[in-house]
Design an enzyme around this catalytic site. Structure first.
Site, PDB file in Angstrom:
ATOM      1  N   GLY A  65      50.702  48.682  46.144  1.00 47.70           N
ATOM      2  CA  GLY A  65      51.764  47.761  46.493  1.00 47.70           C
ATOM      3  C   GLY A  65      52.272  47.973  47.811  1.00 47.70           C
ATOM      4  CB  CYS A  72      48.155  53.330  46.026  1.00 52.00           C
ATOM      5  SG  CYS A  72      48.474  53.630  47.976  1.00 52.00           S
ATOM      6  CE1 TYR A  73      56.301  51.368  45.385  1.00 51.80           C
ATOM      7  CE2 TYR A  73      55.661  50.004  43.644  1.00 51.80           C
ATOM      8  CZ  TYR A  73      56.517  50.642  44.443  1.00 51.80           C
ATOM      9  OH  TYR A  73      58.015  50.316  44.022  1.00 51.80           O
ATOM     10  CG  HIS A 126      43.656  51.691  47.346  1.00 49.90           C
ATOM     11  ND1 HIS A 126      44.320  50.706  46.518  1.00 49.90           N
ATOM     12  CD2 HIS A 126      44.349  52.019  48.512  1.00 49.90           C
ATOM     13  CE1 HIS A 126      45.573  50.780  47.232  1.00 49.90           C
ATOM     14  NE2 HIS A 126      45.591  51.359  48.236  1.00 49.90           N
ATOM     15  CD  GLU A 150      41.928  49.646  44.186  1.00 52.22           C
ATOM     16  OE1 GLU A 150      41.797  50.573  43.585  1.00 52.22           O
ATOM     17  OE2 GLU A 150      43.201  49.115  44.780  1.00 52.22           O
ATOM     18  CB  SER A 205      32.991  17.762  41.004  1.00 50.88           C
ATOM     19  OG  SER A 205      32.794  18.899  40.858  1.00 50.88           O
ATOM     20  N   GLY A 206      29.792  17.965  39.857  1.00 52.77           N
ATOM     21  CA  GLY A 206      28.933  18.501  40.440  1.00 52.77           C
ATOM     22  C   GLY A 206      28.825  20.031  40.863  1.00 52.77           C
ATOM     23  N   GLY A 207      29.986  20.352  40.820  1.00 45.35           N
ATOM     24  CA  GLY A 207      30.439  21.926  41.249  1.00 45.35           C
ATOM     25  C   GLY A 207      29.884  22.653  39.999  1.00 45.35           C
ATOM     26  CB  VAL A 208      29.300  26.306  39.716  1.00 45.88           C
ATOM     27  CG1 VAL A 208      29.024  27.301  38.681  1.00 45.88           C
ATOM     28  CG2 VAL A 208      27.984  26.243  40.848  1.00 45.88           C
ATOM     29  CG  ASP A 209      34.131  26.631  39.551  1.00 45.65           C
ATOM     30  OD1 ASP A 209      33.458  27.598  39.261  1.00 45.65           O
ATOM     31  OD2 ASP A 209      35.006  26.743  40.333  1.00 45.65           O
ATOM     32  CB  SER A 210      33.881  20.775  36.822  1.00 44.75           C
ATOM     33  OG  SER A 210      32.503  20.090  37.609  1.00 44.75           O
ATOM     34  CE  LYS A 245      32.307  29.197  42.423  1.00 39.29           C
ATOM     35  NZ  LYS A 245      32.803  28.056  42.628  1.00 39.29           N
TER      36      LYS A 245
END
Ligand code: XMP
Length: 522
Positions: free
Chosen positions: A60, A91-92, A179, A181, A233-238, A378
């Site tokens: 942080g 770290c923090y 870090h 990560e 919508s045609g998007g991947v998520d929906s 995602k």
């Protein structure tokens, strides 16, 4: 707060406001262990109720001596000692542990930022197993631990940090100043994996299949026998959300695709075919292109275009949704980064992504939300999509904005301009696929700039529009870099567009990153 967590072996990441807290959760999930981010202010009771296998304290921007420094609401030694829940401070997070245990944290002479060589003092500590000595780690800190609390000992050091990694002598508490990560830390993934697998004793259960099974169960429990609508919508998520909810509910799900007339070439047909033929999921396609175009006539202001499209979308969607019986829920493809942004330590002000998704829900519809991906990143949604049989060509598609081509035509949107843009865009995308570059790019598209310039074709003078090509790399759309397309690919695309698309006689390439530009032109 914790959602899937209550039923799954998991790690909680307490967020102290680092820019890279999300990465900690991602890396842990990449080892097959579910991780969820919660604010660092979580109480001991709430934490114990969530029953995590382990706790990570993130980095942080604060100093433990700041007047408003975020600190823990409980003692890590109580958590690890009495309740046996292992803790890793990063770290923090390490400084919080040291400060709490009456060690000494001091401002460093200068901020240590960048690569450092880490030497292991205790190579057999389970946190460091398999990590060579020395190894490269990434540092980014101001304060540093100058004196360890009683009962702690160093397990690794760097030239300037004698306590680069520490442990409690009797309790499962570890801390690292660097870090693990971030990718720049060579064996960072190994260190996090050691923590969750060896110290917290988690097994690798977090797989797309595991997620799908538990999501199906929870969707069924939540929805019961009521109807559910989904705007595709045609998007991947929906799309992946719809396929998953269909698995859970079958005929109770009604998918609606609004063809706004602002879609790319063959877009609506593609969605229709995918749903009807590939998945055998009923889909209602509403042809509303004329209505959208009529409302957009004469409108040139980008914000006004967006508003008109947004309102019209809701109106059309709502009318269609009302035709289905007993609808009580709406499926949305909300992702985890959107969720945590609103609950992070600094509150939603730290990073605000303007919510521009078309299809915002009008309150009077009174639908409850089904958001099966509230806990996913995602790339995890993509993995779930693959596991559900969504074809690879679809999974890899670039994002496409709700207002569609309307925000890629500068000025007024007309049927002729849409036609020109669609044709140019299709050639661009086709050539990217042919050159094997499509998946290396986050988003690529053509923009129509209706400024006419002089050209020559055969023996005649032309006076046609400018087409701009944009291709960017990005991880989340919040920042982006322009993509260095090879010259010969650019050349081929420009030549095909000017030869094959009536209405364009000049092609330019956009070489601005975001910021200062945005990805879309409007
Ligand atoms: P900008 O242009 O803001 O775009 O840099 C960032 C990302 O968001 C997408 N975008 C939208 N998506 N509705 C959407 O669903 C919108 O109104 C909208 N505007 C931009 C854009 O395509 C990029 O991926």
């Amino acid at each position: 707060m914790p959602g899937t967590a209550a039923t799954t072996e998991h790690i909680l990441v307490l967020d102290f406001g680092s820019q890279v807290t999300q990465l900690i959760a991602r890396r842990i999930r990449e080892c097959g262990v579910y991780a969820e981010i919660v604010p660092c202010s979580i109480s001991l009771d709430a934490l114990l109720a969530a029953a995590p296998r382990g706790v990570v304290l993130s980095g942080g921007p604060s100093s433990v001596y700041d007047a408003d420094a975020p600190l823990l609401a409980f003692d890590v030694e109580t958590l690890a000692g009495q309740h046996g829940i292992p803790v890793l401070g990063i770290c923090y997070g390490l400084q919080v542990i040291a400060h709490q245990g009456n060690g000494r944290v001091v401002p460093a002479q200068r901020r240590e930022y960048g690569r450092a060589e880490l030497w292991l003092d205790q190579p057999h500590d389970p946190l460091l197993e398999g990590v060579p000595s020395p190894t490269v780690v990434w540092m980014s800190h101001g304060d540093a631990v100058a004196e360890l609390p009683p009962d702690y000992e160093p397990i690794a050091h760097t030239e300037s940090a004698p306590y680069a990694a520490i442990r409690h002598r009797h309790m499962p508490i570890r801390g690292v100043q660097f870090h693990p990560e971030v990718h720049h830390t060579d064996h960072g993934a190994r260190i996090l994996e050691n923590f969750v697998r060896r110290i917290c004793q988690c097994s690798a259960q977090w797989t797309p299949e595991h997620f799908i099974a538990s999501a199906i169960e929870s969707v069924r429990r939540r929805v019961g026998s009521r109807g559910v609508v989904c705007a595709l919508s045609g998007g991947v998520d929906s799309t992946v959300a719809a396929v998953l909810v269909h698995r859970a509910l079958g005929q109770q799900l009604h998918c609606i695709h609004v063809d706004t007339g602002l879609m790319r070439a063959r877009e609506s047909e593609t969605i229709e075919r995918l749903f009807r033929e590939h998945f055998d999921i009923p889909l209602t396609v509403v042809q509303a292109g004329e209505l959208f175009l009529e409302r957009l006539r004469g409108v040139t202001d980008p914000e006004q275009k967006r508003k008109i499209i947004g309102h019209t979308f809701i109106e059309v969607f709502e009318r269609q949704a009302a035709s289905f019986p007993d609808v009580g829920f709406l499926v949305q493809g909300t992702l985890y980064p959107d969720v945590i942004e609103s609950q992070s330590v600094k509150g939603p002000s730290a990073t605000i992504k303007s919510h521009h998704n078309v299809g915002g829900l009008p309150e009077h519809m009174q639908l409850d939300l089904v958001e099966p991906f509230r806990e996913l990143f995602k790339d995890e949604v993509r993995a779930v999509g693959r596991a559900l049989g969504v074809p690879e060509w679809f999974i890899e598609r670039h994002p496409f904005p709700g207002p569609g081509l309307a925000i890629r035509i500068i000025g007024e949107v007309t049927p002729q301009r849409l036609e020109i843009l669609r044709n140019a865009d299709e050639i661009f995308i086709e050539e990217l696929h042919r050159a094997g570059l499509y998946t290396a790019i986050w988003q690529a598209f053509a923009v129509l700039v209706p400024v006419q310039t002089v050209g020559v074709m055969g023996d005649s003078r032309t006076y046609e529009n400018v087409c701009v090509l944009r291709a960017v790399t990005s991880t989340d759309g919040m920042t982006a870099d322009w993509y260095p397309l090879p010259y010969e690919v650019m050349g081929r695309i420009a030549s095909r567009i000017t030869n094959e698309v009536r209405g364009i006689n000049r092609v330019c390439y956009d070489i601005t990153s975001k910021p200062p530009a945005t990805i879309e032109w409007e």
